[in-house]
Scaffold this active site. Structure first.
Site, PDB file in Angstrom:
ATOM      1  N   ASP A  91       1.006  -1.193  -0.239  1.00  0.00           N
ATOM      2  CA  ASP A  91       0.064  -0.018  -0.133  1.00  0.00           C
ATOM      3  C   ASP A  91       0.928   1.158  -0.122  1.00  0.00           C
ATOM      4  O   ASP A  91       2.106   1.052   0.131  1.00  0.00           O
ATOM      5  CB  ASP A  91      -0.967  -0.076   1.041  1.00  0.00           C
ATOM      6  CG  ASP A  91      -2.217   0.701   0.989  1.00  0.00           C
ATOM      7  OD1 ASP A  91      -2.596   1.296  -0.102  1.00  0.00           O
ATOM      8  OD2 ASP A  91      -2.942   0.932   2.038  1.00  0.00           O
ATOM      9  N   TYR A 146       6.559 -10.260   6.489  1.00  0.00           N
ATOM     10  CA  TYR A 146       6.524  -8.711   6.445  1.00  0.00           C
ATOM     11  C   TYR A 146       7.357  -8.504   7.934  1.00  0.00           C
ATOM     12  O   TYR A 146       7.455  -9.155   8.772  1.00  0.00           O
ATOM     13  CB  TYR A 146       5.407  -8.050   6.587  1.00  0.00           C
ATOM     14  CG  TYR A 146       4.706  -8.161   5.398  1.00  0.00           C
ATOM     15  CD1 TYR A 146       4.430  -6.751   4.708  1.00  0.00           C
ATOM     16  CD2 TYR A 146       3.883  -9.104   4.701  1.00  0.00           C
ATOM     17  CE1 TYR A 146       3.828  -6.733   3.249  1.00  0.00           C
ATOM     18  CE2 TYR A 146       3.305  -8.969   3.656  1.00  0.00           C
ATOM     19  CZ  TYR A 146       3.033  -7.652   2.852  1.00  0.00           C
ATOM     20  OH  TYR A 146       2.373  -7.529   1.785  1.00  0.00           O
TER      21      TYR A 146
END
Length: 375
Positions: A91, A146
């Site tokens: 994002d 992540y």
């Protein structure tokens, strides 16, 4: 003289045609590219064709692929023509150290060098491997890892007057953080950790393999720590909300019991930590590697040889961006000030009423609908 100019023009045109012919002769093959990028200033990874207002990482990548001669120009306009697929849609502002994209390209000489020559320095192609013709980087991915880098003052209790520069997290607090993070392991219903998913939506169930916070370290006089999370797949904002809720508990705004409540059907107010600090570290293709990695034609999708380049890129572009942006814009400090606004004890009925009021705005967030983290 006129003839001389004419000859030069013809020669230049012939050279260009030779290069184009050479490119056309280069075989088209399905490959994967290992990408690293600093996401600051970009509206995420995924390209919005026809929208020049919001620049994305893929805008710069596609331009470089066309300019280097890897793909024809019309493939840049219609990415389906080169079977393009990203592994995860990061994002706005989010970085990556090990993003993978799959696509069909012309295998020209010095391909990596030529692509990188047309990319800004904060976007690099670090590796390339041949894959099977039907390979799709999103569908073939088993898991994603992540990391989330944050200043440790985020873990200071709300009742303590904290000076951000001199704060150092103690051992007991770090142990509590890790105890809470480990609660996420396994399969849970994460409908409260994303938008637009109901409690009975089967796709809200996600499997988390590991989640922990590493040892803190000091950069630019401020202490930071890195949380790592590996999961099969993630939904939009899921990781940021998982971290946001743990911070709210450690700071004393919410009781530990809120974790169990959040996985039940009740609607729970879960705060979303800032996007700064989130990095797609690596993607895993274990099933693919077992089947094709040692078939004599294809290499396993592992990047041990590129690990040093990945580490150098993170030190040069990702970590300094996170640290400097945190110091200048105080995204974590400002976000922490919003935690008292959240109601961690409200009933489901109250939350639904509030939700109806904010539904129009939350609908705008959207979701990539592909089961990968769009954070």
């Amino acid at each position: 003289e006129e003839n001389g100019h004419e000859n030069k023009r013809l020669r230049r045109g012939a050279d260009q045609e030779d290069a184009e012919d050479q490119n056309k002769k280069s075989p088209k093959r399905k490959i994967v590219l290992l990408m690293a990028y600093s996401g600051k200033g970009y509206h995420g990874m995924q390209r919005n064709v026809g929208s020049s207002q919001f620049k994305t990482i893929e805008d710069d990548l596609v331009t470089a692929l066309v300019q280097s001669g890897c793909i024809p120009e019309n493939h840049g306009e219609d990415m389906k023509k080169m079977s393009f697929q990203r592994c995860a849609r990061t994002d706005k502002g989010v970085s990556a150290a090990g993003q993978i994209v799959s696509l069909k390209v012309r295998l020209i000489d010095d391909i990596l060098e030529k692509i990188n020559n047309h990319l800004p320095s904060h976007i690099r192609i670090l590796g390339l491997k041949r894959v099977t013709g039907g390979f799709n980087s999103k569908n073939k991915c088993d898991a994603r890892t992540y990391s989330y880098m944050l200043p440790t003052f985020a873990f200071a209790h709300k009742d303590h007057d904290v000076q951000e520069e001199v704060y150092r997290v103690d051992k007991e607090t770090l142990e509590r953080v890790n105890k809470l993070l480990s609660c996420y392991k396994g399969t849970h219903n994460f409908h409260n950790f994303t938008s637009q998913k109901g409690p009975r939506d089967p796709s809200a169930k996600r499997y988390i393999m590991e989640m922990y916070c590493g040892e803190p370290f000091v950069r630019e006089n401020m202490e930071f720590a890195v949380i790592r999370v590996k999961g099969q797949s993630f939904m939009m904002h899921q990781i940021r909300k998982m971290i946001g809720l743990v911070i709210a508990i450690v700071k004393g705004y919410a009781a530990e019991s809120i974790l169990e409540r959040s996985w039940a059907e009740e609607k729970v107010d879960v705060p979303k930590a800032p996007g700064l600090g989130l990095v797609l570290e690596r993607v895993h293709f274990e099933k693919y590697n077992r089947r094709f990695g040692n078939d004599g034609l294809h290499e396993p999708l592992e990047w041990t040889e590129e690990e040093e380049k990945i580490a150098v890129f993170k030190e040069q572009y990702i970590y300094p961006t996170i640290i400097n942006t945190e110091r200048e814009e105080k995204s974590m400090a400002n976000w922490l000030n919003t935690l008292p606004i959240h109601d961690f004890n409200s009933s489901a009925v109250e939350m639904q009423a509030n939700n109806k009021n904010s539904k129009n705005s939350s609908d705008l967030e959207g979701s990539d609908g592909c089961g990968d983290d769009s954070d």
